[in-house]
Design an enzyme around this catalytic site. Structure first.
Site, mmCIF file in Angstrom:
data_model
loop_
_atom_site.group_PDB
_atom_site.id
_atom_site.type_symbol
_atom_site.label_atom_id
_atom_site.label_comp_id
_atom_site.label_asym_id
_atom_site.label_seq_id
_atom_site.Cartn_x
_atom_site.Cartn_y
_atom_site.Cartn_z
ATOM 1 N N CYS A 125 0.798 -1.232 0.000
ATOM 2 C CA CYS A 125 0.000 0.000 0.000
ATOM 3 C C CYS A 125 0.828 1.278 0.000
ATOM 4 C CB CYS A 125 -0.964 0.009 1.179
ATOM 5 S SG CYS A 125 -2.299 -1.191 0.975
ATOM 6 N N GLN A 126 2.082 1.241 0.455
ATOM 7 C CA GLN A 126 2.895 2.448 0.406
ATOM 8 C C GLN A 126 3.244 2.741 -1.054
ATOM 9 O OE1 GLN A 126 6.847 2.435 2.246
ATOM 10 N NE2 GLN A 126 6.360 4.348 3.258
ATOM 11 N N GLY A 275 12.623 -4.550 -1.053
ATOM 12 C CA GLY A 275 13.433 -5.433 -0.214
ATOM 13 C C GLY A 275 12.619 -5.875 0.988
ATOM 14 N N GLY A 276 11.988 -4.898 1.607
ATOM 15 C CA GLY A 276 11.123 -5.194 2.741
ATOM 16 C C GLY A 276 10.096 -4.094 2.869
ATOM 17 N N MET A 277 8.984 -4.394 3.535
ATOM 18 C CA MET A 277 7.986 -3.367 3.829
ATOM 19 C C MET A 277 7.622 -3.523 5.293
ATOM 20 S SD MET A 277 6.147 -0.792 2.945
ATOM 21 C CE MET A 277 5.115 0.035 4.161
ATOM 22 N N GLU A 303 13.696 -2.830 8.628
ATOM 23 C CA GLU A 303 12.231 -2.885 8.810
ATOM 24 C C GLU A 303 11.877 -2.827 10.293
ATOM 25 O OE1 GLU A 303 10.963 -2.256 6.123
ATOM 26 O OE2 GLU A 303 12.607 -2.921 4.836
ATOM 27 N N TYR A 390 16.753 8.294 2.201
ATOM 28 C CA TYR A 390 17.437 7.320 3.045
ATOM 29 C C TYR A 390 18.832 7.813 3.424
ATOM 30 C CZ TYR A 390 13.968 3.879 1.378
ATOM 31 O OH TYR A 390 12.812 3.216 1.082
ATOM 32 N N ARG A 559 11.804 -7.302 -7.865
ATOM 33 C CA ARG A 559 12.230 -6.287 -6.900
ATOM 34 C C ARG A 559 12.734 -5.067 -7.670
ATOM 35 N NH1 ARG A 559 16.852 -7.220 -2.201
ATOM 36 N NH2 ARG A 559 16.695 -5.133 -1.288
ATOM 37 N N MET A 560 12.171 -3.894 -7.354
ATOM 38 C CA MET A 560 12.466 -2.697 -8.146
ATOM 39 C C MET A 560 13.925 -2.275 -8.044
ATOM 40 S SD MET A 560 8.987 -0.492 -7.875
ATOM 41 C CE MET A 560 8.940 -0.337 -6.102
ATOM 42 N N LYS A 561 14.587 -2.654 -6.942
ATOM 43 C CA LYS A 561 16.008 -2.351 -6.792
ATOM 44 C C LYS A 561 16.825 -2.967 -7.935
ATOM 45 C CE LYS A 561 19.674 -2.604 -3.347
ATOM 46 N NZ LYS A 561 20.095 -3.218 -2.076
HETATM 47 ZN ZN LIG Z 1 12.492 1.955 4.982
#
Ligand SMILES: [Zn+2]
Length: 610
Positions: A125-126, A275-277, A303, A390, A559-561
């Site tokens: 959702c983010q 990577g993580g949410m 996270e 970041y 993964r968008m990275k």
């Molecule tokens: Zn973060």
């Protein structure tokens, strides 16, 4: 309209939502959710009322006490914000909406046979996708509590970023206003209800669920790891995350008590776009972090740190995203330093420093997005996602730590969390609090240059550890054709290679890339960080030898990275005709396997460069 957020129709003159009770019927064959949402407002409200939606069909808005319909209208979609759902309330403190999602819902990925051997559905959702799962005031400026009944096929189970209440048979009363297609029934044979409640208030972007054939393993007193129910996946995930409890304790030392009771982990299919949410109580993770080295734990540390910065204290809008990510990156590295040592933390900082420099370069024609606090009016947050919030955010906080010393900064951090927990704040609120608690700081650090200036301030800091410097100087020696010797790379894990590859001179030639690979087999690395850094480098110097590996990678993970640098390297710049044709073919074949957010990001790269 008194807007509170450039990405939402939420109006500050209207009451905020206190609680939403959701009944969600997951219709897998049609990739649709048929649902009802009972809203309770913080105060009763009279006059126009606005909610954000995206690709939802609204069946009705109902006054729950009288059961009378409330007339509503749904606007044509805005490309970023979606459709405004509006209706008029007269002294109402609650209303009910009956609606259905669409298969193109931007938060949801439906992995169904034949594309996937096991059905799996999950949300991301983010930043602004909760509105495609349920109508809401979809801004982090407002926090909501919720409850949810997920009606799913009984061979599947559900997890949520919420407390699990029970798994039980469906009851007719659960969902009297859910409109189901002919032939479907809430209480049908072969359906089960999973019930959840979220008693702590959260911004809507932290709403999350996943449904699949899930298994789990205990890895600590408050942590279980969930994944698709295959013993091998669960075992390696449990081994990878065995140190989680130690990290939670380090987080508590830094920030104060962990407030969310459980810290469970869900390993998603490879299409997971991040990577993580940091979904509270249930962090979502890409399977690409499970590789038996230090980095899986680093993603979990990140996270976990969001449990305080992001989830307890939330950025008011995405224009202040650095408040979530800068603090969390700082805390991640403090946790890494405590559990993996200073050298490992310095490598992590070094990789971040490279990423920051690359993204400042990437935005050289759009310097607004090199600012910590930036203007996102008319901007899709997914298209300006970068390392800046970041890593520049991290550098800013690290700069303050160096100025005041660690003990004083730690004291400040604890007080910051205690003061603003369960609130949404902006950059000004942070700066006022900083100046009030560290008197004179504005005379020692140029706070405005850091928060509102472009680029990297002169008092930012490249890490200084020996391990970091050795790798960077080895990379620089590559210009003269000197490859690292086997004894020099003997102890290297993925991060050392990633740092080495990221620091190679831009001028290297295709033949040198091939030499490096024939010695160290980087193009076939099981570690995607290493493999993608290498492939990106190979594409950039015009080497087509690895197109097979590029294709396998782009079709194997979402993964968008990894997608972002590989697609960009293929299509950016002139004279790349075959790269462009290749990229377009891969995307047309892989598109359905990507989450909608990742699809949008690749489309934006193509729109810019094709
Ligand atoms: Zn973060």
């Amino acid at each position: 309209m008194a807007a509170v957020d450039p990405h939402s129709f939420t109006d500050s003159r209207q009451a905020g939502t206190r609680h939403v009770a959701l009944s969600l019927y997951l219709d897998l064959p049609s990739s649709t959710i048929h649902a009802s949402a009972l809203f309770s407002l913080q105060t009763s409200h009279s006059g126009p009322f606005y909610l954000d939606t995206r690709s939802l069909t609204i069946h009705s808005v109902i006054h729950p006490k009288t059961q009378t319909p409330i007339p509503f209208s749904l606007s044509d979609p805005d490309p970023i914000k979606g459709s405004l759902l509006s209706f008029t309330l007269s002294d109402h403190s609650s209303f009910l909406i009956s609606y259905s999602t669409s298969p193109s819902s931007s938060a949801l990925q439906w992995l169904l046979p034949p594309q996937s051997s096991h059905p799996f559905v999950y949300t991301q959702c983010q930043s602004i996708h909760a509105r495609s799962v349920f109508p809401c005031q979809d801004t982090p400026a407002l926090r909501i509590q919720y409850s949810a009944l997920l009606n799913v096929p009984s061979q599947l189970s559900a997890v949520m970023a919420a407390r699990h209440v029970e798994r039980r048979s469906p009851k007719h009363d659960d969902a009297v206003h859910v409109v189901l297609p002919d032939g479907e029934s809430w209480c049908a044979q072969g359906r089960i209800v999973e019930e959840f409640v979220m008693e702590q208030s959260v911004p809507p972007y932290l709403f999350a669920f996943a449904v699949g054939e899930l298994g789990n393993r205990e890895v600590g007193p408050r942590t279980r790891v969930y994944a698709e129910n295959a013993a091998a996946v669960l075992d390696s995930a449990a081994a990878e995350f065995a140190g989680t409890e130690d990290m939670i304790r380090e987080g508590e030392k830094l920030f104060g008590p962990y407030e969310w009771e459980r810290f469970d982990l869900l390993v998603l299919p490879p299409s997971f776009p991040y990577g993580g949410m940091e979904n509270p109580r249930m962090v979502f993770l890409t399977p690409t972090v499970i590789k038996g080295d230090a980095t899986g734990a680093q993603v979990v540390a990140h996270e976990l740190a969001h449990s305080w910065t992001g989830n307890l204290i939330t950025n008011k809008t995405n224009e202040h995203f650095w408040l979530n990510e800068g603090f969390t990156t700082y805390a991640e590295r403090r946790i890494v330093e405590a559990v993996q040592g200073e050298q490992r933390a310095a490598l992590n900082i070094g990789i971040g420093w490279r990423g920051l420099n690359e993204d400042v370069e990437r935005f050289k024609d759009n310097l607004e997005f090199t600012k910590l606090k930036n203007n996102q009016e008319g901007i899709d947050p997914d298209n300006v996602y970068s390392q800046v919030p970041y890593e520049k955010g991290f550098q800013f906080l690290w700069r303050i730590e160096r100025q005041v010393g660690r003990p004083a900064f730690d004291e400040f951090l604890k007080k910051y969390i205690a003061t603003f927990k369960f609130k949404s704040i902006d950059t000004e609120t942070f700066l006022d609090f900083l100046k009030a608690n560290i008197p004179g700081i504005e005379n020692q650090i140029d706070l405005l240059l850091w928060t509102e200036g472009t680029g990297i301030p002169p008092d930012a800091y490249e890490p200084e550890s020996t391990a970091y410097k050795t790798i960077v100087s080895l990379a620089n020696e590559f210009t003269n054709g000197r490859m690292p010797r086997e004894d020099e790379v003997a102890g290297w894990q993925g991060q050392e290679w990633e740092l080495y590859l990221d620091n190679l001179p831009k001028s290297i030639e295709a033949s040198q890339v091939i030499d490096l690979d024939s010695r160290y087999k980087l193009s076939e690395s099981k570690d995607y960080e290493v493999k993608v850094s290498f492939l990106q480098r190979a594409i950039s110097c015009g080497c087509k030898t690895y197109y097979n590996e590029v294709e396998k990678t782009l079709k194997g993970v979402g993964r968008m990275k990894y997608l972002r640098p590989l697609y960009t390297a293929l299509v950016k710049g002139s004279g790349k005709e075959d790269g462009k044709v290749f990229a377009k073919r891969i995307f047309s074949e892989a598109r359905e396997c990507y989450h909608p957010i990742a699809q949008g990001v690749v489309e934006a790269i193509f729109a810019k460069h094709l």
